[in-house]
Design an enzyme around this catalytic site. Sequence first.
Site, PDB file in Angstrom:
ATOM      1  N   MET A  99      -0.417  32.607 -10.180  1.00  0.00           N
ATOM      2  CA  MET A  99      -1.536  32.250  -9.311  1.00  0.00           C
ATOM      3  C   MET A  99      -2.598  33.340  -9.207  1.00  0.00           C
ATOM      4  SD  MET A  99      -1.316  29.163  -8.497  1.00  0.00           S
ATOM      5  CE  MET A  99      -2.645  29.171  -7.297  1.00  0.00           C
ATOM      6  N   HIS A 111      -5.033  38.247  -7.655  1.00  0.00           N
ATOM      7  CA  HIS A 111      -4.243  37.124  -7.134  1.00  0.00           C
ATOM      8  C   HIS A 111      -5.094  36.238  -6.236  1.00  0.00           C
ATOM      9  CE1 HIS A 111      -0.881  34.811  -5.580  1.00  0.00           C
ATOM     10  NE2 HIS A 111      -0.120  35.389  -6.488  1.00  0.00           N
ATOM     11  N   HIS A 112      -4.828  34.929  -6.350  1.00  0.00           N
ATOM     12  CA  HIS A 112      -5.595  33.952  -5.580  1.00  0.00           C
ATOM     13  C   HIS A 112      -5.377  34.114  -4.075  1.00  0.00           C
ATOM     14  CE1 HIS A 112      -8.194  30.659  -5.235  1.00  0.00           C
ATOM     15  NE2 HIS A 112      -7.707  29.864  -6.136  1.00  0.00           N
ATOM     16  N   CYS A 113      -4.294  34.769  -3.664  1.00  0.00           N
ATOM     17  CA  CYS A 113      -4.091  34.991  -2.227  1.00  0.00           C
ATOM     18  C   CYS A 113      -5.085  36.000  -1.672  1.00  0.00           C
ATOM     19  CB  CYS A 113      -2.655  35.442  -1.943  1.00  0.00           C
ATOM     20  SG  CYS A 113      -2.277  37.126  -2.470  1.00  0.00           S
ATOM     21  N   ASN A 150      -9.548  33.323   1.106  1.00  0.00           N
ATOM     22  CA  ASN A 150      -9.870  31.979   0.644  1.00  0.00           C
ATOM     23  C   ASN A 150     -10.501  31.163   1.760  1.00  0.00           C
ATOM     24  OD1 ASN A 150      -8.549  31.433  -2.222  1.00  0.00           O
ATOM     25  ND2 ASN A 150      -7.201  32.810  -1.089  1.00  0.00           N
TER      26      ASN A 150
END
Length: 472
Positions: A18, A131-133, A311
């Site tokens: 991810m 990382h998408h987090c 996000n």
Amino acid sequence: MSSMDAGFLDVESDVTQMHIGSVLILEGPPPPLARFRDMVAGKLPLVMRYRQVVRPVALELGRPVWVDDRNFDLDYHVRWARVPEPSGRNDLRDLVGHLMSCRLNRSRPLWELWMIEGLKDDRWAVVAKVHHCMVDGVAGAELLGLILDPNPDAAPLPTGDWQPEPSPSFGRLLRQSVAQATSGGVGIAKTMWGLAGHPTGALAPGREAAHAVSVAARTAKPKAASSLNGPIGPNRRWVGTSVPVSDIKKVRSSFGGAFNDVVLATVTRGFRDLLESRGESVDRSIRTLVPVSVRGRDETGRATGDGTMANKVSAIFAELPIGTTDPVERLDVISSQMTTAKETNEAQAAEWITNVAASIPQVVSSVGLRLLGKVAQRNVNTITTNIPGPQFPLYAAGCRMLRAYPYVPIGMQVRIGVAILSYDGEVNFGITGDYDHAPDVDVMAEGIGAGMDELLTAAGTTSSSPYSLSSV
């Protein structure tokens, strides 16, 4: 960490990495690695997350938290590689696919920058992973602007004397988790009380809930089986291609529609060519998830970064009409769908669902997301995400960045994803494919270029720069 950020951590597995990323092509000659590393070191004070690690809460009683990495080592995150010389396009593509197939190490800050030498025409590249987090697409583009320089003569910034903050104790984390869970439960209780005791005041939330259920029901119906969905492996393929922003504007001036509508129309042609080349029926549509930023907008309507590396996205769903052969009709169908989605606030409905999900205890949501990642699904065939980038040149260690191709992760049995990033007068497409089930991502890239060409032909004009000259 927000519930959405934590969700991107929870859904990650050995076959679903991810991280998002980008492939930056720069003018040469490449600088010494030490100079590139000094540039990054000077920017670390601007990006707090770059020196922080994820710390889970025991027994998943709460969402993970960010803590300073007491053993931070810049050399681990800024790396070097070389493709064989003289390098062709496939060498860089293969290397990008390999680098993106590797999960980021959770014991360290969740990012990497790879300096790549050996490209032809005296070029070099940077492969970025984060990382998408930590970021969504808009924040990622903002991060790119922070790490790079706005002019070629910028000197490295002073690194300062950074000292990590002490990590929070278990007791403090436990208290925060209890407060987090309690506030979520109170929020749900207040909503239910409003619905029960104040029906007039609850009309707006009720309408939001009804619309959210309607959106969920529409996307719950699975699409026809195709090679676009199915189990995926851990390895990736990647290819990039570009079209000039001016070409998009020419098409819009002739046929109308939003910038993103034209982009989706070219992607639709790419999927049509791909499935036709595989001998599959194209007498259908395919469903794509389109992430939508819920950040603030500038005067042109573009989502803008707000300095928070997190996000802030919702989503809408579009049916890409791959069965439509006429390029203008294809664009009209997409424009109509996207206009309806905006008028009915579809993104807000999806955001409502996300907000409700944020009240679910972490231990429950974690298990649910992990199970969801293993379930066969045909409700969504692909993802197409369009990210506004800087429309001015950026520089790395004095070298101008020529193009910035994005990378989007795939998962949930989606075998191909498309990311779009505009930068300095060009629209750059990055196509991610599962290594075993999408060996033909080149067909997609060529189809996107063909889709742009046929729209320009219909408009009675030609491209400012043939796409084939700028593919990678």
